[in-house]
Design a protein around this motif. Structure first.
Motif, PDB file in Angstrom:
ATOM      1  N   VAL A  33     120.329  71.781 146.003  1.00  0.00           N
ATOM      2  CA  VAL A  33     119.044  71.647 146.940  1.00  0.00           C
ATOM      3  C   VAL A  33     117.701  72.160 146.224  1.00  0.00           C
ATOM      4  N   HIS A  34     116.995  71.051 145.791  1.00  0.00           N
ATOM      5  CA  HIS A  34     115.674  71.467 145.026  1.00  0.00           C
ATOM      6  C   HIS A  34     114.579  71.958 145.859  1.00  0.00           C
ATOM      7  N   PHE A  35     114.181  73.007 145.757  1.00  0.00           N
ATOM      8  CA  PHE A  35     113.321  73.860 146.842  1.00  0.00           C
ATOM      9  C   PHE A  35     111.907  74.107 146.132  1.00  0.00           C
ATOM     10  N   ASP A  36     110.851  73.378 146.387  1.00  0.00           N
ATOM     11  CA  ASP A  36     109.483  73.344 145.894  1.00  0.00           C
ATOM     12  C   ASP A  36     108.695  74.453 146.398  1.00  0.00           C
ATOM     13  N   VAL A  37     108.358  75.541 145.793  1.00  0.00           N
ATOM     14  CA  VAL A  37     107.334  76.448 146.222  1.00  0.00           C
ATOM     15  C   VAL A  37     105.966  76.356 145.764  1.00  0.00           C
ATOM     16  N   VAL A  67     115.303  76.968 143.424  1.00  0.00           N
ATOM     17  CA  VAL A  67     113.856  77.556 143.767  1.00  0.00           C
ATOM     18  C   VAL A  67     112.961  77.225 142.662  1.00  0.00           C
ATOM     19  N   HIS A  68     112.129  76.219 142.801  1.00  0.00           N
ATOM     20  CA  HIS A  68     111.114  75.738 141.724  1.00  0.00           C
ATOM     21  C   HIS A  68     109.721  76.555 142.124  1.00  0.00           C
ATOM     22  N   LEU A  69     109.231  77.510 141.418  1.00  0.00           N
ATOM     23  CA  LEU A  69     108.397  78.302 141.782  1.00  0.00           C
ATOM     24  C   LEU A  69     107.048  77.646 141.162  1.00  0.00           C
ATOM     25  N   MET A  70     106.129  77.396 142.060  1.00  0.00           N
ATOM     26  CA  MET A  70     104.742  76.757 141.556  1.00  0.00           C
ATOM     27  C   MET A  70     103.942  77.791 141.835  1.00  0.00           C
ATOM     28  N   VAL A  71     103.745  79.064 141.694  1.00  0.00           N
ATOM     29  CA  VAL A  71     102.964  79.950 142.378  1.00  0.00           C
ATOM     30  C   VAL A  71     102.704  81.185 141.044  1.00  0.00           C
ATOM     31  N   ILE A 176     115.142  67.417 135.260  1.00  0.00           N
ATOM     32  CA  ILE A 176     113.966  66.717 135.211  1.00  0.00           C
ATOM     33  C   ILE A 176     113.495  66.521 136.535  1.00  0.00           C
ATOM     34  N   ASP A 177     112.157  66.481 136.688  1.00  0.00           N
ATOM     35  CA  ASP A 177     111.739  66.411 138.112  1.00  0.00           C
ATOM     36  C   ASP A 177     110.228  65.755 138.067  1.00  0.00           C
ATOM     37  N   GLY A 178     110.335  64.598 139.013  1.00  0.00           N
ATOM     38  CA  GLY A 178     109.065  63.720 139.209  1.00  0.00           C
ATOM     39  C   GLY A 178     109.263  62.303 139.031  1.00  0.00           C
TER      40      GLY A 178
HETATM   41 ZN    ZN Z   1     110.205  70.602 141.924  1.00  0.00          ZN
END
Ligand code: ZN
Ligand code: DX5
Length: 231
Positions: A33-37, A67-71, A176-178
């Protein structure tokens, strides 16, 4: 065949029915489960935090949560995600003052660690921390939103990352993401990725009235991966 794993990004799921959406996509054969923060500071969007991760665990989700942290900053929130049930925690090097410390902190908290590379971010950040990384995540769009188009230059970067990982001898996943969809997943796999995030390519492609929508998309992705491997 490499151990290919498909990681639906819940960013494109129906948040009002999140538990059910995640159940359905896992039942259809998703692996992670990919979880975008997102924090409306490091990236121009705002999403979900540790409470939602914990809620998914309480709902009964047992699959790995990525958990993909974009913070920015990242360190304060790492222990919170670890206690909320995260399996992987990945972050962007530009968002941490001390990359080695953040990677260690993730492992000390019992999670697998990862570094995320924006389209223009060089892979150099990896050189001295390969022993502290369980996942390398290459962004094939600029982070912040689902539904963008795959940036083709990422294919060459994937090949370079694959070479780095293989010659390091460490067990590191290459994610890979996007903009990952049924129609480009094969060439992305051929370039070296083994873990595929897809948001709009999965949640946005199944028609809500079709109870087997996710099964179909996931099966088509698996078929493409098998083709990539036999090519
Ligand atoms: Zn992501
Ligand atoms: C973008 C996020 C992605 C996003 C991908 O910043 O990191 O995980 O959900 O969405 P798609 O697959 O629609 O490009």
């Amino acid at each position: 065949m490499p151990d290919y794993q498909i990681a639906p990004s819940i960013l494109s799921a129906d948040f009002a029915r999140l538990g059910e959406e995640v159940d359905n996509v896992l039942a259809a054969g998703a692996d992670i489960v990919h979880f975008d923060v997102m924090d409306n500071h490091y990236v121009p969007n705002l999403t979900i935090g540790p409470l939602v991760c914990e809620a998914l665990r309480k709902h009964g989700i047992e699959a790995p949560i990525d958990v993909h942290l974009m913070v920015k900053p990242v360190d304060r929130i790492i222990p919170d995600f670890a206690s909320a049930g995260a399996s992987y925690i990945t972050f962007h090097p530009e968002a941490s003052e001390h990359i080695d410390r953040s990677l260690s902190l993730i492992r000390e908290n019992g999670c697998r660690s990862g570094l995320v590379f924006n389209p223009a971010t060089p892979l150099n950040y990896l050189e001295h921390v390969l022993d502290k990384v369980d996942m390398v995540l290459l962004m094939s769009v600029n982070p912040g939103f689902g539904g963008q188009s795959f940036i083709p230059a990422t294919l060459a970067k994937l090949r370079a990352a694959r070479q780095l990982i293989d010659s390091s001898g460490y067990d590191i996943r290459l994610e890979i993401d996007g903009g990952v969809k049924v129609d480009n997943i094969a060439e992305i796999a051929a370039a070296g990725a083994d873990t595929f995030v897809s948001g709009s390519g999965i949640f946005g492609c199944a028609r809500p009235e079709d109870p087997h929508g996710y099964d179909n998309i996931l099966q088509q992705m698996r078929d493409q991966l098998a083709l990539a491997d036999s090519a």
